[in-house]
Each structure stands twice: as C-alpha cells, then as structure tokens.
Design an enzyme around this catalytic site. Structure first.
Site, PDB file in Angstrom:
ATOM      1  N   GLN A  92      -1.592  -0.700  -5.202  1.00  0.00           N
ATOM      2  CA  GLN A  92      -2.569  -0.470  -4.132  1.00  0.00           C
ATOM      3  C   GLN A  92      -2.351   0.891  -3.468  1.00  0.00           C
ATOM      4  O   GLN A  92      -1.243   1.205  -3.022  1.00  0.00           O
ATOM      5  CB  GLN A  92      -2.523  -1.548  -3.046  1.00  0.00           C
ATOM      6  CG  GLN A  92      -3.724  -1.388  -2.107  1.00  0.00           C
ATOM      7  CD  GLN A  92      -3.675  -2.241  -0.858  1.00  0.00           C
ATOM      8  OE1 GLN A  92      -2.752  -2.119  -0.060  1.00  0.00           O
ATOM      9  NE2 GLN A  92      -4.667  -3.085  -0.678  1.00  0.00           N
ATOM     10  N   ALA A 115      -0.779 -13.670   1.393  1.00  0.00           N
ATOM     11  CA  ALA A 115       0.184 -12.718   1.980  1.00  0.00           C
ATOM     12  C   ALA A 115       1.258 -13.477   2.765  1.00  0.00           C
ATOM     13  O   ALA A 115       2.342 -13.730   2.256  1.00  0.00           O
ATOM     14  CB  ALA A 115      -0.539 -11.704   2.861  1.00  0.00           C
ATOM     15  N   GLU A 153       0.846  -1.199   0.000  1.00  0.00           N
ATOM     16  CA  GLU A 153       0.000   0.000   0.000  1.00  0.00           C
ATOM     17  C   GLU A 153       0.884   1.254   0.000  1.00  0.00           C
ATOM     18  O   GLU A 153       1.825   1.342   0.783  1.00  0.00           O
ATOM     19  CB  GLU A 153      -0.878   0.029   1.256  1.00  0.00           C
ATOM     20  CG  GLU A 153      -1.712   1.295   1.328  1.00  0.00           C
ATOM     21  CD  GLU A 153      -2.156   1.625   2.736  1.00  0.00           C
ATOM     22  OE1 GLU A 153      -3.342   1.499   3.026  1.00  0.00           O
ATOM     23  OE2 GLU A 153      -1.298   2.023   3.546  1.00  0.00           O
ATOM     24  N   GLY A 198      -6.774 -14.373   3.404  1.00  0.00           N
ATOM     25  CA  GLY A 198      -6.774 -14.636   4.849  1.00  0.00           C
ATOM     26  C   GLY A 198      -6.448 -16.079   5.199  1.00  0.00           C
ATOM     27  O   GLY A 198      -6.490 -16.467   6.364  1.00  0.00           O
ATOM     28  N   LYS A 246      -9.978  -3.963  -1.673  1.00  0.00           N
ATOM     29  CA  LYS A 246      -9.749  -5.088  -0.755  1.00  0.00           C
ATOM     30  C   LYS A 246     -10.377  -4.728   0.574  1.00  0.00           C
ATOM     31  O   LYS A 246     -10.040  -3.695   1.159  1.00  0.00           O
ATOM     32  CB  LYS A 246      -8.237  -5.294  -0.609  1.00  0.00           C
ATOM     33  CG  LYS A 246      -7.829  -6.372   0.379  1.00  0.00           C
ATOM     34  CD  LYS A 246      -6.355  -6.704   0.198  1.00  0.00           C
ATOM     35  CE  LYS A 246      -5.836  -7.663   1.239  1.00  0.00           C
ATOM     36  NZ  LYS A 246      -5.523  -7.005   2.515  1.00  0.00           N
ATOM     37  N   CYS A 284      -7.088  -2.103   6.012  1.00  0.00           N
ATOM     38  CA  CYS A 284      -5.992  -1.931   6.975  1.00  0.00           C
ATOM     39  C   CYS A 284      -6.520  -1.452   8.332  1.00  0.00           C
ATOM     40  O   CYS A 284      -7.169  -0.408   8.412  1.00  0.00           O
ATOM     41  CB  CYS A 284      -4.942  -0.952   6.441  1.00  0.00           C
ATOM     42  SG  CYS A 284      -3.544  -0.828   7.563  1.00  0.00           S
TER      43      CYS A 284
HETATM   44  C1  FNR Z   1      -0.291  -7.018   5.208  1.00  0.00           C
HETATM   45  N1  FNR Z   1      -1.591  -6.753   4.758  1.00  0.00           N
HETATM   46  C2  FNR Z   1      -1.825  -5.660   3.944  1.00  0.00           C
HETATM   47  N2  FNR Z   1      -3.056  -5.487   3.354  1.00  0.00           N
HETATM   48  C3  FNR Z   1      -3.261  -4.495   2.477  1.00  0.00           C
HETATM   49  O1  FNR Z   1      -4.369  -4.375   1.933  1.00  0.00           O
HETATM   50  N3  FNR Z   1      -2.251  -3.615   2.181  1.00  0.00           N
HETATM   51  C4  FNR Z   1      -1.020  -3.711   2.728  1.00  0.00           C
HETATM   52  O2  FNR Z   1      -0.123  -2.927   2.408  1.00  0.00           O
HETATM   53  C5  FNR Z   1      -0.790  -4.745   3.674  1.00  0.00           C
HETATM   54  N4  FNR Z   1       0.425  -4.885   4.308  1.00  0.00           N
HETATM   55  C6  FNR Z   1       0.719  -6.051   4.982  1.00  0.00           C
HETATM   56  C7  FNR Z   1       2.028  -6.302   5.409  1.00  0.00           C
HETATM   57  C8  FNR Z   1       2.346  -7.514   5.996  1.00  0.00           C
HETATM   58  C9  FNR Z   1       3.769  -7.790   6.394  1.00  0.00           C
HETATM   59  C10 FNR Z   1       1.334  -8.480   6.199  1.00  0.00           C
HETATM   60  C11 FNR Z   1       1.657  -9.820   6.834  1.00  0.00           C
HETATM   61  C12 FNR Z   1       0.044  -8.225   5.839  1.00  0.00           C
HETATM   62  C13 FNR Z   1      -2.655  -7.762   4.934  1.00  0.00           C
HETATM   63  C14 FNR Z   1      -2.519  -8.860   3.906  1.00  0.00           C
HETATM   64  O3  FNR Z   1      -2.604  -8.377   2.575  1.00  0.00           O
HETATM   65  C15 FNR Z   1      -3.599  -9.938   4.107  1.00  0.00           C
HETATM   66  O4  FNR Z   1      -4.858  -9.345   4.020  1.00  0.00           O
HETATM   67  C16 FNR Z   1      -3.499 -10.645   5.457  1.00  0.00           C
HETATM   68  O5  FNR Z   1      -2.161 -10.931   5.806  1.00  0.00           O
HETATM   69  C17 FNR Z   1      -4.285 -11.954   5.422  1.00  0.00           C
HETATM   70  O6  FNR Z   1      -3.837 -12.799   4.375  1.00  0.00           O
HETATM   71  P1  FNR Z   1      -2.873 -14.065   4.645  1.00  0.00           P
HETATM   72  O7  FNR Z   1      -1.644 -13.562   5.346  1.00  0.00           O
HETATM   73  O8  FNR Z   1      -3.628 -14.991   5.546  1.00  0.00           O
HETATM   74  O9  FNR Z   1      -2.594 -14.667   3.313  1.00  0.00           O
END
Ligand code: FNR
Length: 336
Positions: free
Chosen positions: A84, A238, A39, A212, A152, A113
C-alpha cells in the site's frame, strides 16, 4: 505466478507500524488469504534501494540515506502481499509500483487515511474529494504496472457521491476496491455503515472488499457475519487482527499467550527492529499492559529483554549466532 484474485478473500488490512513482515506472515499462517503492508509514503519509498538479503532470505528496500529497512518481504508472502502506497502524485506512484512489482502480488493506493500528515500532503482521504486526481493516479498505475491495482476508500457524507466515486474508480480498470464504512470525520467507535458498503457492492462489478467491522469481530464466524452484512465479495480486518491475528483461524481464535510467542519467533527469524516489535506486542496486549508481564514489556529497552519475558532468549541468541556466521561466510552485514 497467477494474478492475484480479490474474490472471496479474508484480508489483513493495511496498518501503519503493525503491518510489517512478522505480522503479515503470522496472519497468513493463521488463514488470511491476502495481507496488506502498512502504508508507505511514495517519497520515502522512491529513495530506497532493493537489496537481496541472503542472511534472512528476504528482499529489503533500504533507505539510501539512513540505511533503515523501509520494506522487507520474503518468498512466503510474495503471492499474497499487497503493497500500500500513500501518494498524491501519479508519476511517483508508478515509480514506487515499478520498484516493488516483481516482489509483491498487488499494489494499493490509500485513499482513506484521515490523519493530518496525509491530508496536508494531498494523500489518503484528501483524494476522496479529487476524482480527477484519483483517475490520474489509478489509470497511470493500471496502464504501467504488471500487477493488479486497487485502492481503499472511506465513505463520503452522501451515499450517491460515494457511489459516483466508486464507479469512477471502477472505470479506471482497478482489480478491486476496499471500502471502509465510515466517513473521514468518523472515528473507530462510530458504527460502521455496512448498508452503504452493501449498496456499493451491489452497484459495482469488480470485487468490493468490506472494511470497518472490527468492533463486532472477535472470531472467524464474526468475520463471515460481517461479509454477509455487507454483501461484499471479500472482507478486510484491521483492529481485530491487530489485537489477535489468530482471528483468521477457521478452527477458532488462540489465546494471546500462544499468539505472542509465535509472533516473536517471526520477529527473531526476520530480525525485526526492536522498536517495532515492542510497539506491536504492546498493541496486542492492550489492557494487559497493566499486568506484571505488560509492565516488563513497557520497561524493556532491548530485544533480549522482550524475548526473555516470553522464554525465547535462547532461540534469539541461537538465531543471532546463525546470522553472524552466515554473514561472515557471505561477507555481508545485516541492515539496521
Ligand atoms: C489503520 N488503518 C490504515 N488504513 C490504511 O489504509 N493504511 C494504513 O496504513 C492504516 N494504518 C492503520 C494503523 C492502525 C494501527 C489501525 C488500527 C488502522 C485503517 C484500517 O486499515 C481500517 O480501515 C480501520 O481500522 C477499520 O477497520 P477495522 O479496524 O474495523 O477492521
């Protein structure tokens, strides 16, 4: 360039700090179909200048105040990368989209977020409770931007409310919607609500991207299982990709001692900043940070030290020499 489709895709999720160019390229090479950037907040992005970097073969968006690279992209990802944005402002969102629309394949708005910084600025998950603002942002983008627009979201406490919001979003003309199956209050250790994602996927006509599932994902088969469990068109990964981006490989995951050097080679080739490279490798190592190699990484203060740990110092020096020669020839300097 054909318009990006979000149907039947396996996607690298947006991740702040992790989702810079080297990880995105690595994920693509391992088999991800689409890669999201980290992001980037609208106010930061609008003060950048687009620069064609002939030394690295990249397009750089450089902060006009401090000269840092805010967003770097290249040809290899241009048909697959989704930018994003963090925003609460329909005008600024369009301004950012216009800045990047020729260099990326899609444009996404972060509405999930839960961090204080985002919520206080009315961005991220703060938008989930403001359907009118959501409509303004998305319709403004859809009508002014040439590339597909997506967003998202997270779940609201009540499934009916979430479905209403998802329908509102669909009616704005977006190309797809990513749904993280947790509420704003839930943390990564809470179970992901796959059933809620399924209800939304059944209800909408646009592709739903399930997110997720990383707690249960350790291989490509698990990625497919997550898609089945959510009935979604596509899935977005992620944390499982943060730990080991070869999770996208159909042929099976590779050991970290192969993945990290591949990642570092890309950092060298695209002159990634030291602090970002170090952070990302730390995240990949996780528990291994306690090993002698991990400790050396933690103690490293320069990129040379990191590349030395993985036997890439000579390659780093060779590429740096190439960049120097090329910059002399072109009479330009690399941004910091
Ligand atoms: C994130 N997540 C996230 N979401 C988003 O929309 N923009 C972002 O910049 C970020 N940054 C981010 C950094 C890190 C290090 C993590 C671990 C997560 C959330 C991510 O995209 C996702 O929604 C969640 O981690 C759930 O998905 P997973 O991890 O279960 O695959």
């Amino acid at each position: 360039m054909s318009r990006l489709s979000y149907v039947d895709k396996i996607i690298l999720a947006p991740m702040v700090r992790m989702g810079t160019l080297p990880l995105r390229l690595l994920a693509l090479r391992y088999g991800a179909d689409i890669v999201y950037t980290e992001e980037i907040v609208d106010k930061k992005m609008v003060r950048t200048k687009r620069v064609v970097n002939d030394i690295l073969g990249t397009i750089d968006f450089i902060d006009e105040f401090d000269g840092s690279v805010v967003f770097r992209t290249c040809n290899e990802e241009s048909n697959y990368v989704v930018f994003q944005v963090g925003t609460s402002d329909p005008e600024l969102a369009v301004q950012v989209a216009k800045t990047v629309e020729k260099d990326v394949a899609g444009f996404d708005v972060n509405m999930g977020c839960p961090k204080e910084f985002s919520i206080k600025g009315g961005m991220g998950a703060a938008l989930l409770k403001q359907p009118d603002k959501v409509k303004d942002i998305l319709t403004n983008l859809v009508s002014n931007v040439a590339i597909p627009v997506t967003c998202k979201i997270r779940l609201l406490p009540n499934i009916e409310e979430t479905m209403d919001l998802a329908r509102t979003i669909q009616n704005c003309g977006v190309a797809a919607i990513a749904v993280h199956g947790r509420t704003k209050e839930e943390r990564p250790q809470h179970p992901n609500n796959n059933e809620a994602i399924k209800r939304i996927a059944e209800d909408l006509s646009i592709p739903v991207i399930a997110n997720g599932g990383s707690k249960e994902i350790d291989s490509y088969e698990h990625v497919l299982k997550f898609r089945m469990a959510t009935g979604a068109s596509s899935v977005m990964i992620a944390r499982a990709a943060q730990y080991n981006s070869s999770v996208f490989r159909k042929e099976g995951k590779l050991p970290l001692d192969e993945v990290i050097p591949e990642y570092l080679r890309l950092c060298i080739e695209y002159d990634n900043v030291f602090t970002n490279t170090k952070y990302c490798v730390q995240m990949m190592l996780r528990d291994l940070q306690e090993t002698p190699m991990g400790k050396r990484l933690l103690e490293s203060k320069t990129e040379e030290e990191i590349y030395k740990i993985w036997g890439l110092l000579d390659y780093y020096k060779k590429k740096q020499e190439e960049f120097k020669n090329l910059s002399l020839k072109l009479q330009v300097t690399l941004p910091s």
